[in-house]
Design a protein around this motif. Structure first.
Motif, PDB file in Angstrom:
ATOM      1  N   PHE A   1      13.740 -28.330 -17.513  1.00 52.49           N
ATOM      2  CA  PHE A   1      14.141 -27.387 -16.449  1.00 52.49           C
ATOM      3  C   PHE A   1      15.294 -28.434 -15.283  1.00 52.49           C
ATOM      4  O   PHE A   1      16.085 -27.825 -14.696  1.00 52.49           O
ATOM      5  CB  PHE A   1      12.891 -26.829 -15.778  1.00 52.49           C
ATOM      6  CG  PHE A   1      13.429 -25.916 -14.610  1.00 52.49           C
ATOM      7  CD1 PHE A   1      14.173 -25.006 -14.702  1.00 52.49           C
ATOM      8  CD2 PHE A   1      12.920 -26.308 -13.517  1.00 52.49           C
ATOM      9  CE1 PHE A   1      14.569 -24.278 -13.487  1.00 52.49           C
ATOM     10  CE2 PHE A   1      13.081 -25.694 -12.199  1.00 52.49           C
ATOM     11  CZ  PHE A   1      14.079 -24.703 -12.363  1.00 52.49           C
TER      12      PHE A   1
ATOM     13  N   GLN B   1      20.095 -25.257 -19.609  1.00 47.19           N
ATOM     14  CA  GLN B   1      20.980 -24.262 -19.265  1.00 47.19           C
ATOM     15  C   GLN B   1      20.822 -22.818 -20.141  1.00 47.19           C
ATOM     16  O   GLN B   1      20.694 -23.229 -21.296  1.00 47.19           O
ATOM     17  CB  GLN B   1      22.482 -24.720 -19.189  1.00 47.19           C
ATOM     18  CG  GLN B   1      22.845 -25.799 -18.363  1.00 47.19           C
ATOM     19  CD  GLN B   1      22.216 -27.389 -18.693  1.00 47.19           C
ATOM     20  OE1 GLN B   1      21.681 -27.446 -19.756  1.00 47.19           O
ATOM     21  NE2 GLN B   1      22.523 -28.066 -17.839  1.00 47.19           N
TER      22      GLN B   1
ATOM     23  N   ARG C   1      16.274 -21.164 -15.668  1.00 44.22           N
ATOM     24  CA  ARG C   1      17.517 -21.588 -15.023  1.00 44.22           C
ATOM     25  C   ARG C   1      17.944 -19.942 -14.184  1.00 44.22           C
ATOM     26  O   ARG C   1      18.467 -20.129 -13.198  1.00 44.22           O
ATOM     27  CB  ARG C   1      18.541 -22.152 -15.527  1.00 44.22           C
ATOM     28  CG  ARG C   1      18.230 -23.328 -15.761  1.00 44.22           C
ATOM     29  CD  ARG C   1      18.049 -24.441 -14.587  1.00 44.22           C
ATOM     30  NE  ARG C   1      19.379 -24.473 -14.297  1.00 44.22           N
ATOM     31  CZ  ARG C   1      20.173 -26.008 -14.488  1.00 44.22           C
ATOM     32  NH1 ARG C   1      19.837 -26.676 -15.248  1.00 44.22           N
ATOM     33  NH2 ARG C   1      21.512 -25.892 -14.177  1.00 44.22           N
TER      34      ARG C   1
ATOM     35  N   ARG D   1      15.678 -19.135 -11.325  1.00 44.55           N
ATOM     36  CA  ARG D   1      16.053 -20.002 -10.324  1.00 44.55           C
ATOM     37  C   ARG D   1      17.434 -19.761  -9.606  1.00 44.55           C
ATOM     38  O   ARG D   1      17.613 -19.444  -8.224  1.00 44.55           O
ATOM     39  CB  ARG D   1      16.215 -21.369 -10.704  1.00 44.55           C
ATOM     40  CG  ARG D   1      16.446 -22.603  -9.634  1.00 44.55           C
ATOM     41  CD  ARG D   1      17.075 -23.757  -9.875  1.00 44.55           C
ATOM     42  NE  ARG D   1      18.578 -23.274  -9.969  1.00 44.55           N
ATOM     43  CZ  ARG D   1      19.235 -23.442  -8.880  1.00 44.55           C
ATOM     44  NH1 ARG D   1      18.947 -23.693  -7.630  1.00 44.55           N
ATOM     45  NH2 ARG D   1      20.582 -23.086  -8.962  1.00 44.55           N
ATOM     46  N   ASP D   2      18.249 -19.376 -10.369  1.00 41.02           N
ATOM     47  CA  ASP D   2      19.652 -18.845  -9.936  1.00 41.02           C
ATOM     48  C   ASP D   2      19.740 -17.286  -9.042  1.00 41.02           C
ATOM     49  O   ASP D   2      20.161 -17.377  -8.134  1.00 41.02           O
ATOM     50  CB  ASP D   2      20.622 -18.852 -11.220  1.00 41.02           C
ATOM     51  CG  ASP D   2      21.403 -19.919 -11.664  1.00 41.02           C
ATOM     52  OD1 ASP D   2      20.929 -20.935 -11.089  1.00 41.02           O
ATOM     53  OD2 ASP D   2      21.851 -19.964 -12.810  1.00 41.02           O
TER      54      ASP D   2
END
Length: 293
Positions: free
Chosen positions: A141, A146, A151, A154-155
């Motif tokens: 991570f 990706q 992810r 998190r985004d």
């Protein structure tokens, strides 16, 4: 050789399958985590326990473990010398440690050419072409994964905070995400202090759900991660007739979002990763036994 063991170990659990020499599974079991980079000693303990329980589930004596060869597909085996360290301390007659991606590929497409993408909390890719395998990703991570659920989550938190600050335009998704944290951005930051990849990944389905409703932030995030997935698939240089299998919890959500080129290659996996470990064990150890005659 009466039996072979297939073992699939990751950061959450370790699964073992005991099979006869011709590949018929007669016992299955599950134990604790077996990521060898995170905890080599604990992984070894859980691997042996899963194997022991698989023997018991098959009605066989675990005392036969030292006479049984094993293929192990394990998280953490793609870096450092962890696989060599583990092989030296396992109790099986032959211990061959592979990456979890290798056994996933074997399970998905069999022994022939093809490719698979693991799309879950983390991401990893592998293709086999003319008998040679190539892996992409699986770096974790912090510096990789990706397109993963971790992810994506998190985004989403990042976009939620940017919307709160007025830097980016918000959406119903960012509003509902902030509401999860009592509309307090400080709580978002506190969450990230000790959050594991799986904690971030828990928010990923929310992004796909809102994207279906036309949410602008959700679709912005997914456009980015789909591009990341397709970039990895492109690097595998797949033949036009190569079967491509998507594995992991996010696989069915990604499939309809891929471009026509990759959707045309999609095939259902033949088996899961544990089945791949058993298949590999059956094939490789039969060849070893034949060569020894």
């Amino acid at each position: 050789m009466n039996f072979v063991l297939g073992i699939d170990g990751g950061g959450t659990s370790c699964r073992a399958a005991l099979a006869t020499a011709d590949g018929a599974v007669i016992g299955r079991a599950k134990s604790g985590a077996a990521n060898i980079r995170t905890d080599l000693t604990g992984a070894r303990s859980n691997i042996v326990e899963a194997a022991r329980q698989a023997f018991l589930a098959a009605g066989q004596d675990p005392e036969l473990i030292p006479q049984t060869p094993a293929i192990l597909g394990l998280a953490g085996a793609n870096v450092g010398t962890y696989r060599q360290q583990l092989e030296a301390i396992l109790p099986f007659s032959i211990s061959r440690v592979e990456t979890d991606a290798e056994i996933a590929l074997e399970g998905a497409v069999g022994a022939g050419d093809g490719a698979m993408a693991i799309l879950g909390t983390g991401t990893a890719y592998m293709a086999r072409k003319n008998g040679k395998s190539r892996a992409i990703g699986g770096w974790g991570f912090q510096v990789g994964d990706q397109g993963s659920g971790a992810r994506i989550g998190r985004d989403l938190l990042e976009q939620t905070l940017l919307a709160y600050d007025g830097v980016r335009e918000g959406s119903p998704l960012t509003q509902s995400m902030l509401a999860v944290f009592r509309n307090n951005p400080e709580d978002v930051v506190e969450f990230t202090t000790n959050a594991k990849p799986g904690d971030f990944g828990g928010f990923a389905p929310k992004v796909f759900e809102h994207a279906e409703k036309g949410d602008s932030v959700a679709n912005w995030i997914l456009n980015r991660v789909v591009a990341d997935v397709e970039a990895a698939l492109g690097a595998l240089d797949l033949a036009d007739d190569a079967p491509l299998c998507l594995l992991g919890g996010l696989a069915p959500l990604y499939a309809p979002r891929l471009s026509a080129r990759y959707r045309a290659l999609l095939k259902p996996p033949l088996d899961d990763a544990l089945g791949g470990a058993v298949q590999m064990a059956t094939r490789l150890f039969a060849e070893t036994a034949e060569a020894a005659r």
